[in-house]
Design an enzyme around this catalytic site. Structure first.
Site, PDB file in Angstrom:
ATOM      1  N   SER A   1       0.860  -1.196   0.000  1.00  0.00           N
ATOM      2  CA  SER A   1       0.000   0.000   0.000  1.00  0.00           C
ATOM      3  C   SER A   1       0.889   1.237   0.000  1.00  0.00           C
ATOM      4  O   SER A   1       2.072   1.154   0.335  1.00  0.00           O
ATOM      5  CB  SER A   1      -0.854  -0.026   1.278  1.00  0.00           C
TER       6      SER A   1
ATOM      7  N   TYR B   1      -3.305  -0.610  10.164  1.00  0.00           N
ATOM      8  CA  TYR B   1      -3.243  -0.952   8.733  1.00  0.00           C
ATOM      9  C   TYR B   1      -1.855  -0.595   8.203  1.00  0.00           C
ATOM     10  O   TYR B   1      -1.214  -1.374   7.501  1.00  0.00           O
ATOM     11  CB  TYR B   1      -4.334  -0.166   7.988  1.00  0.00           C
TER      12      TYR B   1
HETATM   13  C1  GCO Z   1      -6.998   5.060   3.954  1.00  0.00           C
HETATM   14  C2  GCO Z   1      -7.090   4.094   2.808  1.00  0.00           C
HETATM   15  C3  GCO Z   1      -5.700   3.702   2.306  1.00  0.00           C
HETATM   16  C4  GCO Z   1      -5.865   2.969   0.996  1.00  0.00           C
HETATM   17  C5  GCO Z   1      -4.659   2.379   0.449  1.00  0.00           C
HETATM   18  C6  GCO Z   1      -3.688   3.425   0.074  1.00  0.00           C
HETATM   19  O1  GCO Z   1      -7.797   4.964   4.884  1.00  0.00           O
HETATM   20  O2  GCO Z   1      -6.098   5.923   3.879  1.00  0.00           O
HETATM   21  O3  GCO Z   1      -7.826   2.938   3.171  1.00  0.00           O
HETATM   22  O4  GCO Z   1      -5.056   2.938   3.292  1.00  0.00           O
HETATM   23  O5  GCO Z   1      -6.782   1.957   1.137  1.00  0.00           O
HETATM   24  O6  GCO Z   1      -4.137   1.429   1.322  1.00  0.00           O
HETATM   25  O7  GCO Z   1      -2.605   2.774  -0.531  1.00  0.00           O
END
Ligand code: GCO
Ligand code: CA
Length: 256
Positions: A147, A160
Site C-alpha cells: 500500500s 493498517y
Molecule cells: C486510507 C485508505 C488507504 C488505501 C490504500 C492506500 O484509509 O487511507 O484505506 O489505506 O486503502 O491502502 O494505498
C-alpha cells in the site's frame, strides 16, 4: 510466432480476496493475459459469481475456493486440497486485506489483531504451503499487495499502516529465502483507488479534494491500472526481479 514475455497462457494463478475490489481486478487482468485463475473469497455465492464472470469475459478456466485466510490450520488444509485438485499454482497473489479506522488511543485491541491477521499473517499462512510446493517444482511467482501505507502514514489507520509496512519487509524476507528455488517474490503497493474498501473516502468531498491535490496525477486510480504491474511480476519478463515493491499510485509516494 514467439510468445510475448508477458504471456501467461497455461499458467495457474491463485489470488486471495479476489471476489471483489483490487483482488478481483487483478484476477481478471491475469486472466486477460491468459492465466487460469483460482478465485478466492469468504462467501461461496459471491465468489462463484465472480469466477463465472471472469471465465465468461476471458475464456480462461476459473475455479472457486472459500476459506478464512487468518486461520493457519484452515489455510494449510485448504491450500493442500487446492494443490491436490488443481496442481501447484504458478502465480500466488496475496491480496486479502481489510481496513479499520480509529484514532490510535481508541483503536480496539481485537481490531488490531484482526487487521494484522488479515493483512500480514495471512501472507505467511498462505505462502508457506504454496511456496513449498513451488520450491519442489523449481519455479514460482509471488506478489504481495502492499500500500502507499507501506511507506507513508496518515491519521486513524496506524494498525493498517503497520501491517502494510510488514508486507513489504516480509516480501524481502521471502525473496531472500526463496530465490534459490527460482521463486521471485515482489510487492505491488496501490495508492488510492476508488474501491469498496475506500467508499467512505471517495464519497467524502473533503477527502476527495485533498487526495486529488496530494496526488501528482490529480485523480484516484482505476482498478484496471494495477494489472500491468501484476502481469509483469507474474511473467517471464521479471525472472530476475525479486524483493522489489512497485508503487502504483499516480506519483503519490514520490512527493511531499
Ligand atoms: C486510507 C485508505 C488507504 C488505501 C490504500 C492506500 O484509509 O487511507 O484505506 O489505506 O486503502 O491502502 O494505498
Ligand atoms: Ca527452475
Amino acid at each position: 510466432m514467439t510468445t510475448s514475455l508477458f504471456d501467461l497462457t497455461g499458467r495457474l494463478a491463485f489470488v486471495t480476496g479476489s471476489a471483489r475490489g483490487i483482488g478481483n481486478a487483478l484476477a481478471l487482468g491475469l486472466a486477460q493475459a491468459g492465466a487460469d485463475v483460482v478465485v478466492h473469497g469468504r462467501d461461496q455465492a459471491v465468489t462463484a459469481e465472480a469466477a463465472a464472470r471472469i471465465a465468461e469475459e476471458t475464456g480462461v478456466k476459473t475455479h472457486t475456493v472459500c476459506f478464512d485466510v487468518t486461520d493457519a490450520g484452515v489455510v494449510r488444509e485448504q491450500v493442500g486440497a487446492l494443490i491436490e485438485r488443481l496442481g501447484v499454482p504458478d502465480i500466488l497473489v496475496n491480496n486479502a486485506g481489510m481496513q479499520h479506522r480509529a484514532p490510535f488511543n481508541e483503536f480496539p485491541a481485537e481490531k488490531w489483531d484482526q487487521v494484522l491477521a488479515t493483512n500480514l499473517s495471512s501472507v505467511f499462512y498462505v505462502s508457506q504451503p504454496v511456496t513449498t510446493a513451488m520450491a519442489e517444482r523449481g519455479s514460482g511467482k509471488v506478489i504481495n499487495i502492499g500500500s502507499a501505507m507501506s511507506a507513508l502514514a496518515r491519521q486513524t489507520i496506524a494498525p493498517y499502516t503497520a501491517s502494510k509496512g510488514g508486507v513489504v519487509m516480509l516480501t524481502k524476507g521471502m525473496a531472500a529465502d526463496l530465490a534459490r528455488f527460482d521463486i521471485q517474490v515482489n510487492a505491488i503497493s496501490p495508492g488510492y483507488f476508488a474501491s469498496e474498501m475506500n467508499r467512505d473516502l471517495w464519497s467524502d468531498p473533503e477527502f476527495d479534494g485533498w487526495l486529488k491535490n496530494r496526488t501528482p496525477a490529480n485523480r484516484w486510480g482505476k482498478l484496471s491500472e494495477l494489472v500491468g504491474a501484476a502481469v509483469f511480476l507474474s511473467s517471464a519478463a521479471s525472472s530476475f526481479v525479486s524483493g522489489q515493491n512497485i508503487h502504483v499510485d499516480g506519483g503519490l509516494t514520490s512527493v511531499v
